[in-house]
Design a protein around this motif. Structure first.
Motif, mmCIF file in Angstrom:
data_model
loop_
_atom_site.group_PDB
_atom_site.id
_atom_site.type_symbol
_atom_site.label_atom_id
_atom_site.label_comp_id
_atom_site.label_asym_id
_atom_site.label_seq_id
_atom_site.Cartn_x
_atom_site.Cartn_y
_atom_site.Cartn_z
ATOM 1 N N LEU B 243 0.812 -1.215 0.000
ATOM 2 C CA LEU B 243 0.000 0.000 0.000
ATOM 3 C C LEU B 243 0.843 1.262 0.000
ATOM 4 O O LEU B 243 0.498 2.247 -0.640
ATOM 5 N N GLY B 244 1.974 1.209 0.720
ATOM 6 C CA GLY B 244 2.785 2.401 0.917
ATOM 7 C C GLY B 244 3.101 3.151 -0.359
ATOM 8 O O GLY B 244 3.037 4.368 -0.405
ATOM 9 N N TYR B 245 3.437 2.417 -1.416
ATOM 10 C CA TYR B 245 3.882 3.077 -2.633
ATOM 11 C C TYR B 245 2.839 3.017 -3.748
ATOM 12 O O TYR B 245 3.074 3.487 -4.844
ATOM 13 N N ALA B 246 1.695 2.379 -3.443
ATOM 14 C CA ALA B 246 0.745 2.068 -4.505
ATOM 15 C C ALA B 246 0.152 3.310 -5.154
ATOM 16 O O ALA B 246 -0.142 4.296 -4.489
ATOM 17 N N SER B 247 0.004 3.272 -6.473
ATOM 18 C CA SER B 247 -0.735 4.320 -7.161
ATOM 19 C C SER B 247 -2.217 3.942 -7.140
ATOM 20 O O SER B 247 -2.587 2.877 -6.668
ATOM 21 N N THR B 248 -3.063 4.817 -7.657
ATOM 22 C CA THR B 248 -4.502 4.698 -7.450
ATOM 23 C C THR B 248 -5.070 3.317 -7.809
ATOM 24 O O THR B 248 -5.819 2.735 -7.031
ATOM 25 N N SER C 102 9.670 8.397 -8.243
ATOM 26 C CA SER C 102 9.251 9.378 -9.244
ATOM 27 C C SER C 102 7.759 9.186 -9.516
ATOM 28 O O SER C 102 7.200 8.135 -9.220
ATOM 29 N N LEU C 103 7.149 10.211 -10.068
ATOM 30 C CA LEU C 103 5.713 10.111 -10.342
ATOM 31 C C LEU C 103 5.464 9.222 -11.557
ATOM 32 O O LEU C 103 6.258 9.164 -12.484
ATOM 33 N N LYS C 104 4.308 8.524 -11.522
ATOM 34 C CA LYS C 104 3.934 7.665 -12.655
ATOM 35 C C LYS C 104 3.243 8.508 -13.724
ATOM 36 O O LYS C 104 2.902 9.675 -13.492
ATOM 37 N N ALA C 105 2.999 7.899 -14.872
ATOM 38 C CA ALA C 105 2.381 8.628 -15.976
ATOM 39 C C ALA C 105 1.013 9.183 -15.581
ATOM 40 O O ALA C 105 0.650 10.300 -15.968
ATOM 41 N N ASP C 106 0.232 8.409 -14.768
ATOM 42 C CA ASP C 106 -1.118 8.885 -14.412
ATOM 43 C C ASP C 106 -1.082 9.859 -13.242
ATOM 44 O O ASP C 106 -2.109 10.215 -12.688
ATOM 45 N N GLU C 107 0.120 10.292 -12.843
ATOM 46 C CA GLU C 107 0.208 11.249 -11.746
ATOM 47 C C GLU C 107 0.827 12.563 -12.227
ATOM 48 O O GLU C 107 1.333 13.356 -11.442
ATOM 49 N N ALA C 108 0.759 12.774 -13.554
ATOM 50 C CA ALA C 108 1.454 13.907 -14.151
ATOM 51 C C ALA C 108 0.815 15.252 -13.809
ATOM 52 O O ALA C 108 1.381 16.304 -14.102
ATOM 53 N N HIS C 163 14.076 -9.921 -1.764
ATOM 54 C CA HIS C 163 13.507 -9.058 -2.784
ATOM 55 C C HIS C 163 12.520 -8.115 -2.097
ATOM 56 O O HIS C 163 12.139 -8.324 -0.962
ATOM 57 N N LYS C 164 12.089 -7.065 -2.807
ATOM 58 C CA LYS C 164 11.129 -6.143 -2.192
ATOM 59 C C LYS C 164 9.740 -6.329 -2.778
ATOM 60 O O LYS C 164 9.580 -6.914 -3.850
ATOM 61 N N ALA C 165 8.761 -5.802 -2.076
ATOM 62 C CA ALA C 165 7.374 -5.969 -2.508
ATOM 63 C C ALA C 165 7.073 -5.076 -3.709
ATOM 64 O O ALA C 165 7.672 -4.009 -3.876
ATOM 65 N N GLU C 166 6.161 -5.546 -4.517
ATOM 66 C CA GLU C 166 5.739 -4.833 -5.725
ATOM 67 C C GLU C 166 5.359 -3.382 -5.402
ATOM 68 O O GLU C 166 4.636 -3.109 -4.452
ATOM 69 N N GLY C 167 5.865 -2.460 -6.217
ATOM 70 C CA GLY C 167 5.494 -1.061 -6.031
ATOM 71 C C GLY C 167 6.541 -0.261 -5.279
ATOM 72 O O GLY C 167 6.609 0.955 -5.398
ATOM 73 N N ARG C 168 7.390 -0.940 -4.474
ATOM 74 C CA ARG C 168 8.407 -0.223 -3.706
ATOM 75 C C ARG C 168 9.391 0.504 -4.627
ATOM 76 O O ARG C 168 9.794 -0.032 -5.661
ATOM 77 N N ALA C 169 9.807 1.684 -4.208
ATOM 78 C CA ALA C 169 10.683 2.488 -5.062
ATOM 79 C C ALA C 169 12.031 1.822 -5.271
ATOM 80 O O ALA C 169 12.552 1.792 -6.385
ATOM 81 N N SER C 249 20.126 5.113 -7.986
ATOM 82 C CA SER C 249 19.602 5.934 -6.901
ATOM 83 C C SER C 249 18.171 6.332 -7.196
ATOM 84 O O SER C 249 17.708 6.260 -8.327
ATOM 85 N N ARG C 250 17.487 6.704 -6.144
ATOM 86 C CA ARG C 250 16.108 7.169 -6.315
ATOM 87 C C ARG C 250 15.986 8.584 -5.771
ATOM 88 O O ARG C 250 16.727 8.971 -4.863
ATOM 89 N N PRO C 251 15.048 9.368 -6.311
ATOM 90 C CA PRO C 251 14.865 10.724 -5.793
ATOM 91 C C PRO C 251 13.954 10.716 -4.573
ATOM 92 O O PRO C 251 13.083 9.858 -4.453
ATOM 93 N N LEU C 252 14.192 11.646 -3.645
ATOM 94 C CA LEU C 252 13.232 11.880 -2.571
ATOM 95 C C LEU C 252 12.540 13.193 -2.902
ATOM 96 O O LEU C 252 13.179 14.238 -2.978
ATOM 97 N N ASN C 253 11.232 13.128 -3.107
ATOM 98 C CA ASN C 253 10.509 14.271 -3.656
ATOM 99 C C ASN C 253 9.483 14.837 -2.695
ATOM 100 O O ASN C 253 8.885 14.111 -1.906
ATOM 101 N N LEU C 254 9.275 16.152 -2.817
ATOM 102 C CA LEU C 254 8.070 16.752 -2.260
ATOM 103 C C LEU C 254 7.142 16.985 -3.443
ATOM 104 O O LEU C 254 7.583 17.252 -4.553
#
Lengths: 299, 280, 296
Positions: B243-248, C102-108, C163-169, C249-254
């Protein structure tokens, strides 16, 4: 073992009985010993890793450097406030519900069965869902924002099943003669309830409350989304406040190098729980209600 | 009926309804959040897809349902006997001073945050279980720790249920010269059965709902478990993990796991209470 | 508030909600979420940030310093994950979101303001003699074609893949760098947080995992038995990430909407300024040379 005198060997030929008796006693002592040993193991593990970090300034200072230095003063205060909100909502609500389920409704009636079923399901709702629900309902729909109030209310939903189940049991365990005697004196139902049944049930009620205090103190996921993460000293119930368990989680899983402080905070949490339990026992004793429920008879 | 009685009646019934209403509110919330995913994907695919890779369009939840059932039922298999034994212990076997301490210890056990249980499991227990193979993060480790976590629920409710057994029944048995275990087996346990079962149901549902400790210990690989030593992911760990990183859209899919979990819990609760009613 | 009306649909009985709230709380008020920007040249008001739990401790420290400089300002930092931060910012529940991806395409529709970077490095148990892994070896390990450390020059032992869970940066950064398709990865353990990955590798001799380099460095300094592996000959450290030599590396964003309040802009500008670089380093992240990209 002070209470062995009640086991009276009846006849020498009944050695199978004696064996069964001994096996039962052995298994129960073993099980109880195991429970105590494992808990001691966990507690010792926590204290070894955490106790060295604790001193007075740790208990009263503000959080600094993400919790790696400073203290947990504001966090203890927030935790107490959250607990206060939780109990002042859930205890009356669950005792009233338990009264309805035991004294008012036929236990096989549709309503009673429906309420019980709902409560059983409620107990199985994952705490993170409680958190997301509390976030949507209390913080946004009711407009309470991230606040101690939202957190406390979410937790009260969460402890309802435990509290109601234990309260039901407590009320059921009051001997029938108490009720008969009260009825013979011409007491009304509500008078009987408040003067006779609830006082007699108080020790068992307290056990349930202590159990749900534990549950509330231990909760993390539900509070991250409701009472929040702010580690400032709260000024009112509408301020956001980080609870001890959230702080422990953050230090252990999120803040690099926060492990020792996490264990220290866990020690404080256990100590708080001990103080609360001890106070409850004392209060009950003070009220002349006996410290613990007991079956008696066999001692 | 006096006025006070009427007020009591109204207040207690309204409270009962309010308590029940919380479930409906939560259910409504879950359904609302899960609807986009259900509409788009349909419930069927959550059971038939080849794997769980939500970002690649695979949504199989079946291994998680199995893992959830295994860990929760296993936890109750551990907590049940220990909890009932500890309820009997404090009433019939322990000297009074020890009984008080035992109760206190069980109460403390109830208040230890799940992350602390998780840490203990991760740092202490998992390396021990790792001797059986793998990383030590598997269904067995999760089940054992989960069992410890729900133990206080069984213990306190058994304690209360045993306390509720009428004193005369026990004294009567003693007068008949019945031995202690015979008294417990023939009189105490049957009399307190419904209370103990209520405790076990509560513990079972609590085990279903526990997230953090299981997440830290179960290994979280989404594959049909082949033994207790294989890793597994439970439905609620799934929500917490992703959930933490999930998009909509991903978020909505995760709520389906929550919904299915509630479904599983309701089915279990219904089955148990049915059986209970028919056997009584 | 727009957001209120939207979530109200969730509970279509306003009456029930009202009764509940009355019974439960007795009274309630709306928290003042409003921002009053610049009054007499002095900043005042309250802003709420939600989102990534990775960034939250850092922003908490920055906001404490910011509050000291502007006593009339209150900044509440909440967590719940990057996804929550993005959703809350979009709905107007929070003025600023925090996202460690980073933001996804649907978060533009949202604007990112990078405040720091976080390197991602491979870790093994400190007793593991392996010196270096090539990209091909890493790919083969994670897709289960290599199952024993012996095959890559280590000692005998089955490789435990963390490994990390799906969606993790960190997962996305890792997969993108090695161009691995997540469905082909055959992990032995899946974890969530960095600390979880580190504790797993520290407790399993034959494990391999990938985590935030800053977190790993902090734990190595504290004596946790893990070791960072170099990548393509470049040592994995905050220094090499900072110089740009280290590739993962990954960005930390506001995150804000396209019209942040003046207080929010001011706070973001402060987060990107060199004044807070010491705080960023103290939380084991890497400051980025800031290009002032805040609106106005």
């Amino acid at each position: 073992m002070s209470s062995t005198q009640s086991v009276k060997p009846t006849r020498s030929g009944q050695s199978t009985h004696t064996i069964r008796e001994l096996t039962a006693a052995f298994s129960i002592w073993l099980a109880a010993g195991l429970v105590m040993a494992i808990l001691a193991w966990i507690l010792i593990d926590i204290s070894i890793r955490g106790l060295s970090q604790i001193n007075l300034s740790f208990l009263i200072d503000d959080v600094t450097d993400a919790g790696r230095s400073g203290g947990i003063g504001p966090i203890i205060l927030s935790t107490i406030l959250i607990l206060f909100v939780t109990l002042s909502v859930s205890v009356p609500l669950s005792i009233a519900t338990a009264i309805a389920l035991t004294e008012q409704l036929n236990s096989e009636s549709l309503l009673a069965r429906y309420v019980r079923r709902c409560l059983d399901i409620l107990a199985g709702v994952p705490s993170i869902v409680f958190g997301l629900f509390g976030n949507a309902f209390f913080t946004i729909t009711l407009g309470l924002g991230y606040s101690i109030l939202s957190g406390g209310l979410t937790l009260s939903c969460m402890v309802l099943p435990i509290l109601i189940r234990t309260a039901e049991q407590a009320i059921n365990s009051v001997p029938l003669e108490h009720r008969h005697a009260a009825a013979a004196l011409g007491m009304s139902r509500s008078t009987t309830l408040f003067r006779v049944i609830l006082p007699a049930a108080a020790p068992a009620l307290a056990a349930g409350i202590v159990l749900s205090i534990g549950r509330a103190l231990a909760e993390t996921a539900a509070l991250i989304f409701t009472s929040g993460y702010v580690a400032r000293t709260p000024e009112s119930l509408f301020d956001s406040g980080r609870s001890l368990s959230v702080h422990i989680y953050d230090l252990a899983m999120n803040v690099p190098n926060g492990g020792a402080r996490a264990y220290a905070a866990a020690c404080v949490l256990v100590a708080m729980l001990l103080v609360i339990n001890e106070t409850t026992a004392l209060l009950l004793k003070f009220a002349g209600l006996g410290s613990t429920p007991h079956a008696g008879g066999c001692r | 009926m006096s006025r006070n009685d009427l007020i009591l009646k109204i207040i207690s019934r309204v409270s009962a309804l309010l308590s029940a209403a919380v479930v409906l509110l939560i259910l409504r919330f879950l359904i609302h959040e899960a609807t986009p995913a259900l509409r788009e994907i349909g419930l069927y695919r959550f059971l038939t897809d080849p794997s769980w890779h939500p970002l690649s369009g695979n949504f199989n939840l079946k291994p998680m349902i199995v893992a959830t059932l295994v860990t929760s039922l296993g936890a109750v298999l551990i907590a049940g006997p220990l909890g009932i034994a500890s309820g009997l212990f404090v009433h019939f076997y322990a000297p009074p001073a020890l009984a008080t301490w035992h109760r206190r210890i069980v109460e403390i056990l109830a208040g230890i945050p799940s992350v602390v249980f998780g840490l203990w499991g991760l740092v202490v227990l998992a390396p021990i279980i790792a001797n059986l193979g793998g990383s030590g993060q598997n269904l067995l480790t999760a089940t054992v720790v989960l069992g410890l976590m729900v133990l206080p629920t069984v213990a306190v409710l058994s304690d209360n249920a045993v306390a509720a057994v009428p004193r005369e029944a026990i004294q009567g048995a003693a007068a008949l010269g019945m031995s202690r275990w015979a008294t417990v087996w023939n009189i105490v346990l049957p009399e307190s059965r419904s209370g103990i079962v209520a405790g076990i149901i509560l513990a079972l549902t609590r085990a279903f709902g526990e997230t953090m400790a299981v997440l830290m210990l179960a290994g979280n690989v989404v594959e049909m478990p082949t033994s207790l030593l294989s890793p597994g992911r439970t439905l609620n760990a799934n929500i917490a993990l992703e959930l933490g990183y999930a998009s909509t859209s991903h978020r909505s899919v995760l709520f389906v796991s929550g919904l299915i979990l509630m479904l599983v819990v309701s089915v279990m609760v219904t089955v148990i209470s049915r059986r209970r009613r028919t056997t009584q | 508030m727009n957001a209120d009306r939207k979530t109200m649909k969730l509970f279509p009985h306003p009456f029930l909600a009202f009764i509940l709230s009355l019974l439960l709380t007795g009274c309630f008020r709306n928290p003042s979420n409003e921002v009053s920007g610049n009054v007499d040249g002095k900043l005042s008001g309250k802003i709420t940030l939600t989102g990534s739990s990775t960034i939250a401790p850092l922003i908490t420290e920055i906001s404490r310093r910011f509050e000291e400089q502007h006593p009339a300002v209150r900044i509440d930092v909440q967590t719940g994950g990057s996804g929550k931060g993005i959703a809350d910012t979009r709905m107007g529940i929070a003025e600023i979101g925090m996202a460690s991806r980073s933001l996804k395409a649907d978060e533009a529709d949202l604007i990112t303001h990078q405040i720091a970077a976080d390197g991602v490095g491979l870790i093994v148990h400190s007793s593991n003699p392996i010196k270096d892994l090539t990209a091909e070896q890493v790919i083969s390990i994670y897709t289960n074609q290599i199952q024993n450390w012996k095959e890559v020059g280590g000692k005998e032992g089955d490789i435990t893949i963390v490994h990390k869970a799906e969606g993790r940066a960190t997962l996305e950064v890792f997969l993108n760098h090695f161009e691995i398709d997540n469905t082909t990865v055959k992990p032995d353990v899946i974890v969530g947080e960095n600390e979880h990955a580190i504790k797993t590798v520290a407790g399993t001799e034959n494990a391999i995992g990938y985590v935030s380099i800053g977190t790993a460095e902090a734990d190595i300094a504290a004596g946790v038995p893990i070791r960072l592996l170099p990548l393509g000959g470049v040592e994995a450290s905050t220094a090499t990430v900072s110089s740009g030599a280290f590739p993962m590396s990954r960005p930390l964003n506001l995150i804000t909407t396209d019209s942040p309040s003046s207080l929010a802009s001011e706070f973001i500008r402060y987060c990107q300024s060199p004044e807070v670089h010491d705080l960023i380093r103290s939380q084991y992240f890497i400051p980025v040379s800031s290009e002032p990209n805040v609106a106005q």
